[in-house]
Design a protein around this motif. Sequence first.
Motif, PDB file in Angstrom:
ATOM      1  N   CYS A   5       0.846  -1.194   0.000  1.00  0.00           N
ATOM      2  CA  CYS A   5       0.000   0.000   0.000  1.00  0.00           C
ATOM      3  C   CYS A   5       0.882   1.244   0.000  1.00  0.00           C
ATOM      4  CB  CYS A   5      -0.918  -0.014   1.218  1.00  0.00           C
ATOM      5  SG  CYS A   5      -2.148   1.306   1.185  1.00  0.00           S
ATOM      6  N   LEU A   6       0.654   2.111  -0.971  1.00  0.00           N
ATOM      7  CA  LEU A   6       1.449   3.324  -1.140  1.00  0.00           C
ATOM      8  C   LEU A   6       1.083   4.386  -0.111  1.00  0.00           C
ATOM      9  CD1 LEU A   6       1.056   3.555  -5.009  1.00  0.00           C
ATOM     10  CD2 LEU A   6       3.156   2.927  -3.796  1.00  0.00           C
ATOM     11  N   GLU A  10       4.574   8.571  -1.636  1.00  0.00           N
ATOM     12  CA  GLU A  10       4.868   7.651  -2.737  1.00  0.00           C
ATOM     13  C   GLU A  10       3.903   7.855  -3.898  1.00  0.00           C
ATOM     14  OE1 GLU A  10       6.784   3.981  -0.133  1.00  0.00           O
ATOM     15  OE2 GLU A  10       4.605   4.093  -0.405  1.00  0.00           O
ATOM     16  N   ILE A  11       2.644   8.088  -3.591  1.00  0.00           N
ATOM     17  CA  ILE A  11       1.665   8.369  -4.659  1.00  0.00           C
ATOM     18  C   ILE A  11       2.055   9.646  -5.390  1.00  0.00           C
ATOM     19  CG2 ILE A  11      -0.748   8.924  -5.160  1.00  0.00           C
ATOM     20  CD1 ILE A  11      -1.458   7.257  -2.602  1.00  0.00           C
ATOM     21  N   LEU A  15       2.927  10.067  -9.372  1.00  0.00           N
ATOM     22  CA  LEU A  15       2.250  11.029 -10.253  1.00  0.00           C
ATOM     23  C   LEU A  15       3.256  11.904 -10.989  1.00  0.00           C
ATOM     24  CD1 LEU A  15      -0.872  12.271  -8.253  1.00  0.00           C
ATOM     25  CD2 LEU A  15      -0.853  11.052 -10.435  1.00  0.00           C
ATOM     26  N   CYS A  44      -3.260   1.692  -4.060  1.00  0.00           N
ATOM     27  CA  CYS A  44      -3.429   3.120  -3.791  1.00  0.00           C
ATOM     28  C   CYS A  44      -4.788   3.308  -3.140  1.00  0.00           C
ATOM     29  CB  CYS A  44      -3.349   3.916  -5.088  1.00  0.00           C
ATOM     30  SG  CYS A  44      -3.718   5.668  -4.889  1.00  0.00           S
ATOM     31  N   THR A  46      -7.862   5.489  -2.116  1.00  0.00           N
ATOM     32  CA  THR A  46      -8.435   6.715  -2.680  1.00  0.00           C
ATOM     33  C   THR A  46      -8.396   7.872  -1.684  1.00  0.00           C
ATOM     34  OG1 THR A  46     -10.658   5.942  -2.100  1.00  0.00           O
ATOM     35  CG2 THR A  46      -9.928   5.612  -4.379  1.00  0.00           C
ATOM     36  N   PHE A  49      -4.948   9.365  -1.998  1.00  0.00           N
ATOM     37  CA  PHE A  49      -4.842  10.062  -3.290  1.00  0.00           C
ATOM     38  C   PHE A  49      -5.617  11.382  -3.247  1.00  0.00           C
ATOM     39  CE2 PHE A  49      -6.643  10.499  -7.690  1.00  0.00           C
ATOM     40  CZ  PHE A  49      -5.498  11.006  -8.260  1.00  0.00           C
ATOM     41  N   ILE A  70      -3.709   8.273 -12.455  1.00  0.00           N
ATOM     42  CA  ILE A  70      -3.585   7.260 -11.410  1.00  0.00           C
ATOM     43  C   ILE A  70      -4.368   6.004 -11.787  1.00  0.00           C
ATOM     44  CG2 ILE A  70      -5.467   7.864  -9.831  1.00  0.00           C
ATOM     45  CD1 ILE A  70      -1.920   7.315  -8.636  1.00  0.00           C
ATOM     46  N   ILE A  81      -6.657   0.102  -7.138  1.00  0.00           N
ATOM     47  CA  ILE A  81      -7.227   1.237  -6.414  1.00  0.00           C
ATOM     48  C   ILE A  81      -8.107   0.665  -5.313  1.00  0.00           C
ATOM     49  CG2 ILE A  81      -8.755   3.237  -6.548  1.00  0.00           C
ATOM     50  CD1 ILE A  81      -6.284   3.768  -8.128  1.00  0.00           C
TER      51      ILE A  81
END
Length: 125
Positions: A5-6, A10-11, A15, A44, A46, A49, A70, A81
């Motif tokens: 899990c990011l 990291e997300i 991007l 990822c 939500t 994000f 994404i 996701i």
Amino acid sequence: MKHYCLTVDEIAHILEWRESGKDLPAAVAEVVALAQAYTTCMVCHTYLFARILERRRDSPEDLLSKIAQIYSLEEDLFFQIQEADQDFIECLVRDIRDQQGSLDDALISVQNAQSDHDYGKPIRR
């Protein structure tokens, strides 16, 4: 099958990598390489994000572009996701998170436990 899990950072790095080709930090590049080899599923959440989008003051079109970017990761690598389905929410509600830790850390811990199909293990000992 391993899941990873990011985090928010990291997300954000991923991007930037997708937008401009900017180099990834070594640890993130390793996870991306494992996801490209389909040996590890990058996850990822939500909520995490959305925090990135919330911090940015981009135009609505740019934000929509980032959302598309994404979600398009699923086309290129082993990427998922997590939209907080019923199992995730039940796991989160059942496990009392450590109030000293961050919500981000708790969400990542719960996501990793769910990815391993371990719904009975508490987050806090």
